[in-house]
Design a protein around this motif. Structure first.
Motif, PDB file in Angstrom:
ATOM      1  N   GLU A  23      -4.250  -3.019   9.061  1.00 28.54           N
ATOM      2  CA  GLU A  23      -4.497  -1.770   9.792  1.00 28.54           C
ATOM      3  C   GLU A  23      -5.275  -2.077  11.078  1.00 28.54           C
ATOM      4  N   GLN A  52      -3.179   6.262  18.771  1.00 25.99           N
ATOM      5  CA  GLN A  52      -2.584   5.531  17.647  1.00 25.99           C
ATOM      6  C   GLN A  52      -3.541   4.439  17.150  1.00 25.99           C
ATOM      7  N   GLU A  56      -5.363   3.938  13.442  1.00 28.52           N
ATOM      8  CA  GLU A  56      -5.292   2.728  12.604  1.00 28.52           C
ATOM      9  C   GLU A  56      -6.680   2.320  12.114  1.00 28.52           C
ATOM     10  N   HIS A  59      -7.463   4.449   9.315  1.00 24.95           N
ATOM     11  CA  HIS A  59      -6.765   4.014   8.087  1.00 24.95           C
ATOM     12  C   HIS A  59      -7.538   2.876   7.415  1.00 24.95           C
ATOM     13  N   GLU A 100       5.270  -0.535  12.337  1.00 21.45           N
ATOM     14  CA  GLU A 100       5.116   0.525  11.324  1.00 21.45           C
ATOM     15  C   GLU A 100       5.973   0.245  10.087  1.00 21.45           C
ATOM     16  N   ILE A 103       4.154  -2.232   8.048  1.00 21.70           N
ATOM     17  CA  ILE A 103       3.027  -1.608   7.336  1.00 21.70           C
ATOM     18  C   ILE A 103       3.542  -0.818   6.124  1.00 21.70           C
ATOM     19  N   GLN A 133       3.003   6.981   6.384  1.00 24.99           N
ATOM     20  CA  GLN A 133       3.956   6.012   6.929  1.00 24.99           C
ATOM     21  C   GLN A 133       5.280   6.675   7.303  1.00 24.99           C
ATOM     22  N   GLU A 136       4.555   8.168  10.590  1.00 28.61           N
ATOM     23  CA  GLU A 136       4.389   7.144  11.634  1.00 28.61           C
ATOM     24  C   GLU A 136       5.756   6.600  12.088  1.00 28.61           C
TER      25      GLU A 136
HETATM   26 FE1  FEO Z   1      -1.844   2.652   9.555  1.00 34.56          FE
HETATM   27 FE2  FEO Z   1       0.385   3.036  11.557  1.00 34.56          FE
HETATM   28  O1  FEO Z   1      -0.116   2.402   9.899  1.00 34.56           O
END
Ligand code: FEO
Length: 168
Positions: A23, A52, A56, A59, A100, A103, A133, A136
């Motif tokens: 992240e 963005q 992150e 996150h 993404e 992730i 996700q 995203e």
């Molecule tokens: Fe935290 Fe954009 O994944």
């Protein structure tokens, strides 16, 4: 300081620590994009990726808080950031989508591991990330489509899209 006694399975703790690293790596990647677009004079795109990057970091903080709530330890690792394809707008947007999707894969691996262990608390925590996700990837895909449709060969379209992204 409370006494630390791990609650989560060791493999899950390692995967969550890895996720924290990824992240934060994502934040670095999006800061690269922010710098690229700032240097291009596209401040709306730059703003979009700055927001963005901040998301992150949030996150990563959610995962850190989860480990602490479970009485486990956070281990921060060195960030090994991918090279930015910072010579072409569309390549930058596409590599954002690629990141993404990567992730998402990691979150899915984490989910699968928690499922194997019948760790319902971790599964419930991860539900938020599963939905996030999807959002995203949708945002990254939409950005590519909008760029290709309206901005790729049209400076007026690029100007308008940049203005809209500045309002994020
Ligand atoms: Fe935290 Fe954009 O994944």
């Amino acid at each position: 300081m409370k006494e630390v006694s791990p609650v989560l399975n060791k493999k899950l703790i390692d995967l969550i620590n890895l996720q924290i690293n990824k992240e934060l790596e994502s934040a670095y990647i999006y800061l690269d994009f922010t710098n690229y677009f700032t240097e291009r004079g596209l401040n709306g795109f730059a703003h979009w990726y700055k927001v963005q990057a901040e998301e992150e970091i949030e996150h990563a903080e959610k995962f850190m808080a989860f480990l602490h709530d479970e009485n486990d330890k956070v281990r921060l690792m060195a960030i090994d950031k991918a090279e930015c394809p910072c010579t072409d707008d569309l390549e930058v947007l596409k590599s954002g989508l690629k990141n993404e999707m990567y992730i998402t894969e990691l979150i899915n691996d984490l989910y699968g591991e928690a499922e194997k262990m019948n760790d319902y608390r971790t599964l419930r925590f991860l539900d938020w990330f599963i939905n996030e996700q999807a959002e995203e990837e949708k945002n990254a895909n939409e950005l590519i489509s909008r760029y290709e449709l309206f901005a790729k060969d049209c400076s007026a379209g690029l100007y308008q899209l940049d203005k809209e992204l500045g309002e994020r």
